[in-house]
Design an enzyme around this catalytic site. Structure first.
Site, PDB file in Angstrom:
ATOM      1  N   LYS A   1       0.872  -1.182   0.000  1.00 47.17           N
ATOM      2  CA  LYS A   1       0.000   0.000   0.000  1.00 47.17           C
ATOM      3  C   LYS A   1       0.904   1.227   0.000  1.00 47.17           C
ATOM      4  CE  LYS A   1      -3.695   2.101   2.755  1.00 47.17           C
ATOM      5  NZ  LYS A   1      -4.453   1.942   4.004  1.00 47.17           N
TER       6      LYS A   1
ATOM      7  N   LYS B   1      -1.892  -1.441  -3.975  1.00 44.14           N
ATOM      8  CA  LYS B   1      -2.786  -0.283  -3.899  1.00 44.14           C
ATOM      9  C   LYS B   1      -1.955   0.994  -3.926  1.00 44.14           C
ATOM     10  CE  LYS B   1      -6.177   1.949  -0.936  1.00 44.14           C
ATOM     11  NZ  LYS B   1      -6.844   2.011   0.344  1.00 44.14           N
TER      12      LYS B   1
HETATM   13 ZN   LIG Z   1      -6.022   3.251   7.776  1.00 40.30          ZN
END
Ligand SMILES: [Zn+2]
Length: 323
Positions: free
Chosen positions: A180, A233
């Site tokens: 992420k 992501k």
């Molecule tokens: Zn968070």
């Protein structure tokens, strides 16, 4: 060599994010994300009926609590509005696969993803892992099929797997937000839950987009720790990472087509810069090509609607020529 064709986006691969706001009287649309709502229980019911009709069978739930606290306790208390929502969905729509986001940022006053040590202003590792594991366990008890830790806390997958197993929830799976990145593309999402950090930023625990190595290390670690699906992501600017991950690990891979990517498609279409349907098809196809087994996308509903419409048109044509 077999050439893979991408005629239609496979609806079975799409996961639709849904936001449930505690004690809200009417659904409210997110200004920067047209077509995306903070739901009440009643509007959620209607949305799920519609999803079912369109053939979307996977949802990712986010809770937006009434009250935020310093330590975000309402995220991991045994019963809250989100556990009730999970129970409701599994009772009313048993064929829907429920994924739940596991993070504290929507529940904490400071907007960070973990519990903050007051003296150092740093995330307290152990306290955060305990809170995330407790939250995951409560969601599993309520019937979640997948829990999806997104806090980027070191050891989160291992801690959650161990907690779930020790309470007999071996069958509840983990979709890990493994790679992420700290990204500009999250802007519109933060409007949804008012979850922008009130001090500092998330670069201490999210990945720097200039570095690829850490993403690969995180994916490797999450697979070893027991993740069932790993995630990259955002998606669109990270397809090189996705392809690399798929080629290297050949493991179930999810891409998160995030809020900024969605807003770009919608707002550009509104301004007449492109045809939304074609633009979205091109983007989602590129994600499939990069190796995504699952795409978490706010476009899921539109894609299913467009497919239904074109199938209907084909049917009408056949009927017409038969006469
Ligand atoms: Zn968070």
């Amino acid at each position: 060599m077999q050439i893979k064709k991408y005629n239609y986006i496979d609806l079975g691969s799409l996961i639709y994010p849904l936001f449930i706001q505690e004690n809200q009287k009417a659904p409210s649309e997110i200004i920067s994300m047209p077509g995306v709502y903070r739901h009440t229980m009643a509007s959620l019911h209607d949305e799920l009926l519609y999803l079912q009709y369109l053939g979307i069978k996977k949802v990712l739930l986010f809770g937006i609590p009434d009250v935020k606290t310093d330590q975000g306790q309402s995220a991991y208390c045994a019963h809250n509005f989100l556990t009730k929502t999970i129970e409701y969905i599994k009772a009313q729509f048993p064929e829907i696969t429920v994924f739940t986001d596991i993070c504290l940022c929507a529940y904490t006053l400071h907007g960070h993803c973990g519990i903050i040590d007051k003296d150092s202003s740093h995330i307290e590792g152990q306290a955060t892992l305990s809170a995330l594991s407790e939250m995951a366990l409560n969601h599993a008890r309520a019937g979640a099929d997948y829990v999806a830790p997104s806090a980027m806390a070191k050891g989160q997958v291992k801690a959650i797997r161990s907690k779930l197993n020790s309470f007999g929830y071996d069958d509840v799976k983990i979709m890990a937000y493994s790679a992420k990145f700290s990204s500009n593309f999250y802007g519109p999402f933060r409007e949804i839950a008012d979850s922008a950090p009130k001090f500092g930023d998330r670069s201490a625990y999210q990945l720097n987009y200039k570095s690829k190595v850490n993403a690969i290390l995180k994916i490797d670690q999450d697979i070893k720790d027991g993740a069932d699906i790993v995630m990259v992501k955002p998606a669109l600017s990270y397809l090189d990472i996705a392809k690399h991950v798929k080629d290297k690990f050949n493991y179930p891979l999810a891409l998160y087509n995030v809020s900024g990517e969605y807003a770009m498609a919608k707002l550009g279409a509104e301004k007449g810069l492109w045809i939304e349907r074609d633009f979205v098809d091109e983007i989602l196809t590129s994600m499939q090509r990069a190796g995504a087994d699952y795409i978490i996308t706010y476009h899921a509903l539109d894609v299913a609607r467009w497919q239904k419409k074109s199938q209907k048109r084909k049917f009408d044509y056949a009927e017409c020529t038969a006469i």
